[in-house]
Design an enzyme around this catalytic site. Structure first.
Site, PDB file in Angstrom:
ATOM      1  N   ARG A  76       0.782  -1.045  -0.026  1.00 23.41           N
ATOM      2  CA  ARG A  76      -0.160   0.135  -0.112  1.00 23.41           C
ATOM      3  C   ARG A  76       0.884   1.201  -0.180  1.00 23.41           C
ATOM      4  O   ARG A  76       2.042   1.374   0.587  1.00 23.41           O
ATOM      5  CB  ARG A  76      -0.970   0.111   1.298  1.00 23.41           C
ATOM      6  CG  ARG A  76      -1.925  -1.003   1.192  1.00 23.41           C
ATOM      7  CD  ARG A  76      -2.891  -0.953   2.178  1.00 23.41           C
ATOM      8  NE  ARG A  76      -2.250  -1.282   3.745  1.00 23.41           N
ATOM      9  CZ  ARG A  76      -1.799  -0.183   4.652  1.00 23.41           C
ATOM     10  NH1 ARG A  76      -1.701   0.899   4.240  1.00 23.41           N
ATOM     11  NH2 ARG A  76      -1.288  -0.984   5.395  1.00 23.41           N
ATOM     12  N   ARG A 132       1.842 -11.970  -0.492  1.00 26.68           N
ATOM     13  CA  ARG A 132       0.631 -12.275   0.187  1.00 26.68           C
ATOM     14  C   ARG A 132      -0.087 -13.572  -0.375  1.00 26.68           C
ATOM     15  O   ARG A 132       0.377 -13.978  -1.453  1.00 26.68           O
ATOM     16  CB  ARG A 132      -0.175 -11.173  -0.215  1.00 26.68           C
ATOM     17  CG  ARG A 132      -0.039  -9.802   0.357  1.00 26.68           C
ATOM     18  CD  ARG A 132      -0.527  -9.610   1.947  1.00 26.68           C
ATOM     19  NE  ARG A 132       0.113  -8.331   2.289  1.00 26.68           N
ATOM     20  CZ  ARG A 132      -0.943  -7.890   3.374  1.00 26.68           C
ATOM     21  NH1 ARG A 132      -1.732  -8.407   3.707  1.00 26.68           N
ATOM     22  NH2 ARG A 132      -0.536  -6.712   3.845  1.00 26.68           N
ATOM     23  N   SER A 184      -1.340  -3.435  10.634  1.00 24.95           N
ATOM     24  CA  SER A 184      -1.283  -4.356   9.601  1.00 24.95           C
ATOM     25  C   SER A 184      -0.043  -5.274   9.709  1.00 24.95           C
ATOM     26  O   SER A 184       0.962  -4.305  10.310  1.00 24.95           O
ATOM     27  CB  SER A 184      -0.999  -3.637   8.152  1.00 24.95           C
ATOM     28  OG  SER A 184      -1.712  -2.567   8.191  1.00 24.95           O
ATOM     29  N   LYS A 221      -9.483  -1.699   1.769  1.00 28.54           N
ATOM     30  CA  LYS A 221      -9.114  -0.783   2.726  1.00 28.54           C
ATOM     31  C   LYS A 221      -9.869   0.612   2.237  1.00 28.54           C
ATOM     32  O   LYS A 221     -10.465   1.106   3.085  1.00 28.54           O
ATOM     33  CB  LYS A 221      -7.967  -0.388   2.750  1.00 28.54           C
ATOM     34  CG  LYS A 221      -6.950  -1.531   3.006  1.00 28.54           C
ATOM     35  CD  LYS A 221      -7.098  -2.012   4.324  1.00 28.54           C
ATOM     36  CE  LYS A 221      -6.177  -3.124   4.858  1.00 28.54           C
ATOM     37  NZ  LYS A 221      -6.521  -3.660   6.294  1.00 28.54           N
ATOM     38  N   CYS A 249       0.633  -7.465  12.291  1.00 25.57           N
ATOM     39  CA  CYS A 249       0.961  -7.547  13.519  1.00 25.57           C
ATOM     40  C   CYS A 249       0.382  -8.744  14.047  1.00 25.57           C
ATOM     41  O   CYS A 249       0.165  -8.716  15.316  1.00 25.57           O
ATOM     42  CB  CYS A 249       0.639  -6.327  14.325  1.00 25.57           C
ATOM     43  SG  CYS A 249       1.554  -4.899  14.070  1.00 25.57           S
ATOM     44  N   HIS A 303     -10.631  -1.597  11.655  1.00 25.45           N
ATOM     45  CA  HIS A 303      -9.546  -2.528  11.323  1.00 25.45           C
ATOM     46  C   HIS A 303      -9.347  -3.646  12.347  1.00 25.45           C
ATOM     47  O   HIS A 303      -8.317  -3.640  12.841  1.00 25.45           O
ATOM     48  CB  HIS A 303      -8.381  -1.745  10.960  1.00 25.45           C
ATOM     49  CG  HIS A 303      -7.278  -2.449  10.356  1.00 25.45           C
ATOM     50  ND1 HIS A 303      -5.813  -1.826  10.370  1.00 25.45           N
ATOM     51  CD2 HIS A 303      -7.269  -3.342   9.535  1.00 25.45           C
ATOM     52  CE1 HIS A 303      -5.334  -2.655   9.705  1.00 25.45           C
ATOM     53  NE2 HIS A 303      -5.823  -3.865   9.065  1.00 25.45           N
ATOM     54  N   TYR A 356      -1.596  -3.502  -6.735  1.00 24.68           N
ATOM     55  CA  TYR A 356      -1.359  -4.391  -5.557  1.00 24.68           C
ATOM     56  C   TYR A 356      -2.276  -4.141  -4.456  1.00 24.68           C
ATOM     57  O   TYR A 356      -2.779  -3.084  -4.187  1.00 24.68           O
ATOM     58  CB  TYR A 356      -0.067  -4.076  -5.199  1.00 24.68           C
ATOM     59  CG  TYR A 356       0.695  -5.273  -4.161  1.00 24.68           C
ATOM     60  CD1 TYR A 356       1.343  -6.354  -5.201  1.00 24.68           C
ATOM     61  CD2 TYR A 356       0.524  -5.343  -3.082  1.00 24.68           C
ATOM     62  CE1 TYR A 356       1.866  -7.496  -4.524  1.00 24.68           C
ATOM     63  CE2 TYR A 356       0.862  -6.326  -2.342  1.00 24.68           C
ATOM     64  CZ  TYR A 356       1.734  -7.311  -2.934  1.00 24.68           C
ATOM     65  OH  TYR A 356       2.214  -8.473  -1.996  1.00 24.68           O
ATOM     66  N   ASP A 403      -9.437  -9.376   9.475  1.00 25.32           N
ATOM     67  CA  ASP A 403      -9.197  -8.090   9.040  1.00 25.32           C
ATOM     68  C   ASP A 403      -9.914  -6.686   9.183  1.00 25.32           C
ATOM     69  O   ASP A 403      -9.312  -5.492   9.694  1.00 25.32           O
ATOM     70  CB  ASP A 403      -8.660  -7.762   7.750  1.00 25.32           C
ATOM     71  CG  ASP A 403      -7.655  -6.754   7.353  1.00 25.32           C
ATOM     72  OD1 ASP A 403      -6.867  -6.451   8.189  1.00 25.32           O
ATOM     73  OD2 ASP A 403      -7.748  -6.145   6.222  1.00 25.32           O
TER      74      ASP A 403
HETATM   75  C1  OXD Z   1      -3.285  -4.259   5.462  1.00 25.22           C
HETATM   76  C2  OXD Z   1      -3.839  -5.420   5.013  1.00 25.22           C
HETATM   77  O1  OXD Z   1      -2.253  -3.747   4.832  1.00 25.22           O
HETATM   78  O2  OXD Z   1      -4.758  -6.094   5.676  1.00 25.22           O
HETATM   79  O3  OXD Z   1      -3.620  -3.633   6.561  1.00 25.22           O
HETATM   80  O4  OXD Z   1      -3.590  -5.954   3.724  1.00 25.22           O
HETATM   81 MN    MN Z   2      -5.157  -4.782   7.501  1.00 24.78          MN
END
Ligand code: OXD
Ligand code: MN
Length: 601
Positions: free
Chosen positions: A69, A382, A264, A222, A266, A242, A213, A289
């Site tokens: 991102r 991913r 993200s 998002k 974590c 989130h 991406y 998520d």
């Molecule tokens: C992020 C995702 O970047 O969930 O938070 O992809």
């Molecule tokens: Mn996320």
């Protein structure tokens, strides 16, 4: 074409601007999914993985300049700059529209424009909302088909005049140029020097250009489910967060649902699918998520997972850290930017098996292990996999009514100071804890990894409006829900000892913390009051069978008054950026914290 005139009109308008060769409506069928895969294989975007190793799965390698991102290219284009707030990049909506008009003009020449009607959440749920993404990327369409519910049932719910969030996406690589010359397609088309991920909160639109991406391009995730939805939630009195959602069942069969906000990369996916080490306890996944939460007739917050798949970080995922994620991606999956073995399987750093002698890395080159900086998989590589393939997906994960949320956890990567777990004194204090959350930066976003940054409620890159107003919305929700609101906790699995070792083993052992949370919700487990919150008394955490040195436990639950007193001015500085929009009640919370710390010294 649909039965929805406004939708058809909008599709026609965007097509006139982008000038695709053809328009294809997505019906969500398996045949259409296979067609997308076929197109990617034909252009070299995708490589088919071995049917034996990973049935019906592909590997895609992105352009090395399009791997995460891009927060610095992400814009909130609200009418007033102050409504975007200090944590977002703001752009004037009229000026941005003009810029986008220039970029999108003819950007799909020589390509197909796909119309993807999608539902965020179970189709027809009153917590769900609908979007339509127009995209020129088969990769995006295939991913959207896994990550959301796509196709005719969504159009049926939309009917003739239902509301949808318009989302336009282009990779920004037309195959016919303005002078009429043509060029061949390339495996990962993008316009890496010209990325614009833009949101228009007043008109609730998303326009994304130049990147293919993840969160930049799968606009349901998002862009819609967090940035635009957070604005809708503020206006309509609900919450778009989130957060993972998990279902926790005790040995007695009692159930609680827990939502947890971590930044993200974590460990949200790991926690949501965790295998508890405590006998008799069960964790099942509702989402990994995003959580959308609305008040129901019982006065409680009920949540759905708006997504239908996982877009998880691959490196570090293995049968030890997350066997359920590994099982979820066993087949029907899309892998992006991982390594590929000679037998047609995937490989990444910290997967369970050693690297084979030969490996094609994420750049598509023979991988040479010449130093530790040259990884086989990109750190933000991913996997995309259907949630239904998760062995521990909860039976109620698609309940249109959602699940009642009993507790909310905040957390992040903190090597010092932050205890293993604490409970807030109240919803207001919990909001204070969330608003002062900080975490070390990860590879999920472009930029420097490891830097400590404030990431309130893990929403720093995802809140579609002024963060000060967002805090106020949290307080308003608390006022509305009163004592029916979930209890709020703060956890930290990442604290380190002086010598650098992690104090807490994490993963399945986190169930011990979940058990304490569960019992606190029932008013059972013991806690001591400290200046920063309620912490477990030494005997309250179930540590049976865990070989945890006493001094490590003491450190995990230590509240170092000096450390926190030093944090007070740092929190004040963080708060100062919100100016008059910082709710006075949060400023008071900070004063009260300082007072409690001073009283304790
Ligand atoms: C992020 C995702 O970047 O969930 O938070 O992809
Ligand atoms: Mn996320």
């Amino acid at each position: 074409m649909s039965n929805h005139q406004a939708l058809d009109r909008w599709v026609a308008q965007v097509a006139e601007l982008c000038q695709p060769d053809e328009i294809v409506w997505c019906d969500g069928s398996e045949a259409q999914y296979q067609e997308m895969i076929g197109r990617m294989l034909a252009t070299g975007s995708a490589v088919k993985l071995s049917e034996k190793k990973k049935p019906n799965s592909i590997l895609v390698r992105s352009d090395p300049a399009d791997v995460a991102r891009v927060e610095d290219r992400t814009f909130i284009c609200s009418e007033k700059e102050e409504d975007a707030g200090p944590t977002n990049n703001w752009a004037d909506p009229a000026e941005m529209k003009q810029k986008l008009d220039g970029l999108f003009k003819g950007c799909m020449r020589g390509r197909t424009m796909y119309v993807v009607p999608f539902s965020m959440g179970p189709v027809g749920s009153d917590i769900a909302h609908i979007g339509v993404e127009l995209s020129d990327s088969p990769y995006v369409v295939a991913n959207m088909m896994i990550m959301t519910r796509v196709g005719q049932p969504v159009l049926d719910v939309l009917g003739e005049d239902g509301y949808f969030v318009p989302c336009v996406h282009s990779v920004g690589y037309p195959l016919v140029l303005t002078d009429g010359t043509t060029r061949d397609d390339i495996p990962w088309p993008c316009d890496s020097d010209n990325k614009y991920i833009t949101h228009f909160p007043e008109t609730r639109e998303v326009w994304s250009y130049g990147s293919g991406y993840g969160g930049n391009a799968l606009l349901g995730k998002k862009c819609f489910a967090l940035r635009i939805a957070s604005v809708m939630a503020r206006d309509q009195g609900w919450m778009a967060e989130h957060m993972l959602i998990l279902k926790l069942t005790s040995p007695e069969g009692a159930v609680k649902h827990i939502a947890a906000a971590f930044p993200s990369a974590c460990g949200k996916t790991n926690l949501a699918m965790m295998t508890p080490t405590l006998p008799g306890w069960k964790v099942e996944t509702v989402g990994d998520d995003i959580a959308w939460m609305k008040f129901k007739e019982d006065g409680c917050l009920h949540a759905i997972n708006p997504e239908a798949g996982f877009f998880g970080v691959a490196p570090g995922t293995n049968y030890k850290t997350n066997p359920n994620a590994m099982e979820s991606m066993k087949e029907n999956a899309i892998f992006t930017n991982v390594g590929m073995t000679p037998d047609g399987d995937v490989w990444w750093e910290d997967i369970d098996r050693p690297a084979p002698d030969h490996l094609i890395d994420w750049l598509g080159q023979e991988w040479v292990h010449y130093d530790s900086t040259h990884k086989a998989a990109h750190p933000n590589a991913r996997f995309t996999a259907p949630a239904s393939q998760c062995p521990v997906i909860a039976d109620n994960w698609e309940d249109p009514a959602g699940v009642k949320i009993d507790a909310i956890l905040f957390g992040g990567r903190r090597s010092t100071g932050q205890p293993l777990v604490l409970e807030s004194f109240s919803w207001e204090h919990g909001t204070f804890l969330g608003s002062t959350m900080a975490s070390q930066k990860t590879a999920a976003a472009a930029g420097k990894v490891g830097e400590l940054r404030f990431d309130p409620m893990a929403m720093l890159p995802f809140c579609g409006y002024h963060m000060g107003d967002y805090f106020k919305h949290w307080l308003d929700m608390g006022d509305q829900g009163g004592d029916k609101m979930p209890r709020i906790f703060y956890v930290n699995w990442f604290r380190r000892a002086q010598d650098g070792h992690f104090l807490w083993p994490g993963f399945g052992e986190n169930a011990r913390v979940l058990k304490w949370v569960f019992e606190r919700c029932d008013g059972q487990a013991e806690a001591t009051q400290t200046p920063i919150g309620h912490l477990p008394t030494p005997g309250a955490l179930d540590l049976s069978g865990l070989d945890l040195p006493e001094e490590d436990l003491a450190e995990l639950l230590d509240v170092d008054t000096e450390h926190w007193l030093q944090k007070v001015p740092v929190f004040r500085k963080h708060y100062a950026q919100f100016g008059a929009k910082l709710p006075g009640r949060l400023a008071d919370q900070l004063d009260q914290l300082e007072q409690r710390l001073n009283d304790a010294t």
